[in-house]
Design an enzyme around this catalytic site. Structure first.
Site, short mmCIF file in Angstrom:
data_model
loop_
_atom_site.label_atom_id
_atom_site.label_comp_id
_atom_site.label_asym_id
_atom_site.label_seq_id
_atom_site.Cartn_x
_atom_site.Cartn_y
_atom_site.Cartn_z
N ASP A 177 59.12 -16.55 78.53
CA ASP A 177 58.33 -16.77 79.82
C ASP A 177 57.46 -15.43 79.86
O ASP A 177 57.85 -14.31 80.10
CB ASP A 177 59.17 -17.09 80.92
N TYR B 287 51.39 -10.48 84.39
CA TYR B 287 52.49 -9.26 83.73
C TYR B 287 51.87 -8.39 82.88
O TYR B 287 52.48 -7.46 82.56
CB TYR B 287 53.54 -10.25 82.85
N LYS C 195 51.44 -18.36 82.91
CA LYS C 195 51.10 -18.76 84.05
C LYS C 195 49.96 -18.11 84.50
O LYS C 195 49.35 -17.07 83.87
CB LYS C 195 52.10 -18.22 85.24
N HIS D 140 50.92 -19.87 88.69
CA HIS D 140 51.69 -18.97 89.29
C HIS D 140 52.14 -19.09 90.67
O HIS D 140 53.26 -18.80 91.35
CB HIS D 140 51.20 -17.62 88.89
N LEU E 200 69.75 -13.79 88.51
CA LEU E 200 70.87 -12.74 88.54
C LEU E 200 70.88 -12.15 89.80
O LEU E 200 71.75 -11.12 90.42
CB LEU E 200 70.97 -11.67 87.44
N ILE F 79 65.78 -17.85 83.63
CA ILE F 79 64.87 -16.96 82.74
C ILE F 79 65.23 -15.35 82.87
O ILE F 79 64.16 -14.99 83.74
CB ILE F 79 63.31 -17.38 82.58
N ASN G 274 73.50 -12.53 77.27
CA ASN G 274 72.91 -13.45 78.30
C ASN G 274 73.14 -14.93 77.63
O ASN G 274 73.11 -15.92 78.24
CB ASN G 274 71.82 -13.39 78.81
#
Length: 288
Positions: free
Chosen positions: A56, A61, A86, A119, A201, A240, A252
């Site tokens: 992703d 980003y 996105k 997004h 998390l 993700i 993970n």
């Protein structure tokens, strides 16, 4: 949605779920924010070598180029991977989404994306319906295999579905045991939308040190992060998690060889702080 069987040769690859428009998405992926440059490239490369297939990223980003380099150099057939990105609020128009898609492909150095997402809805701008129409056009053109949204509330979903008759494959929202997002998830389930979990998390919430979580982890001889991710996949949520440490990346992925009991799931769900604790996508300051 139907669940594929887990591979018989161990947890080297995530099993998959089938999306509304027919594409299959792995049940666990790698998040890449806020990684940049070489650190991002190494993270994606390590993840691909550890068996990840879902990666992703997002225009916001500023790491699509690094993600693309790792994907292209991994030596894994493109059709075995699921790459998602996105677009930002400045692309909220039918033509804008077309341009944003081309820009992301150029940044990544790829021929296509498996999924493209809006997004944030950015309601103050009030152009997200046009953005959704742009995504529908991409899907109808066969340029992308799945389309979705991120951080959309049920009211936002209603508007785009009413305007087009097309339901998103995915809504990617902030979601963890302490932000269980029960109300939006119920809407997603009714519509057949898959829920993808960002910050699965818990971000700066201390979830990995919570006694409930660490106690469950000890009983299963797993890490706290593995237990948290298992909570997601047992509910057909697709987490993700972001990771740059190769050990964490590998750990993970190793969540498909054990199961949490009903009482353990309930104990973790009891950590929920309620919907108001999540980032509010109606606020002007929230959204790209």
């Amino acid at each position: 949605m139907t669940t594929d069987k887990s591979p018989q040769d161990g947890p080297t690859e995530a099993p998959k779920l089938t999306l509304l428009h027919g594409h299959n998405i792995p049940r666990l992926g790698l998040g890449t924010w806020p990684l940049l440059g070489e650190e991002c490239e190494n993270s994606v490369r390590n993840a691909l070598h550890a068996g990840y297939q879902l990666i992703d990223t997002a225009f916001a980003y500023r790491n699509e180029d690094a993600v693309g380099r790792a994907v292209r150099e991994a030596g894994i057939p493109r059709e075995e991977l699921f790459i998602s990105s996105k677009f930002n609020k400045e692309s909220h128009s039918v033509d804008g989404v077309q341009r944003a898609y081309d820009d992301s492909l150029n940044n990544l150095g790829l021929d296509y994306l498996d999924m493209f997402l809006c997004h944030w809805p950015v309601p103050a701008q009030d152009k997200y319906v046009e953005a959704w129409k742009g995504l529908v056009k991409l899907l109808e053109q066969g340029r992308v295999k799945a389309i979705g949204v991120s951080n959309f509330k049920p009211a936002h979903l209603s508007r785009i579905i009413d305007a087009t008759g097309v339901i998103p494959d995915v809504n990617q929202i902030q979601l963890s045991p302490d932000l269980a997002r029960l109300a939006p998830r119920a809407v997603h389930n009714d519509l057949g939308i898959l829920t993808e979990s960002w910050s699965p998390l818990g971000r700066e919430s201390g979830l990995r040190d919570n006694p409930t979580v660490t106690g469950i982890a000890a009983r299963h001889h797993k890490t706290a992060a593995q237990v948290l991710l298992r909570w997601h996949v047992q509910q057909d949520l697709v987490p993700i998690p972001q990771a740059s440490n190769p050990v964490w990346i590998s750990e993970n992925m190793s969540i498909f060889d054990f199961a949490l009991t009903a009482s353990e799931m309930q104990a973790m769900s009891a950590l929920d702080r309620g919907e108001n604790a999540a980032r509010d996508s109606d606020l002007p300051e929230n959204g790209h």
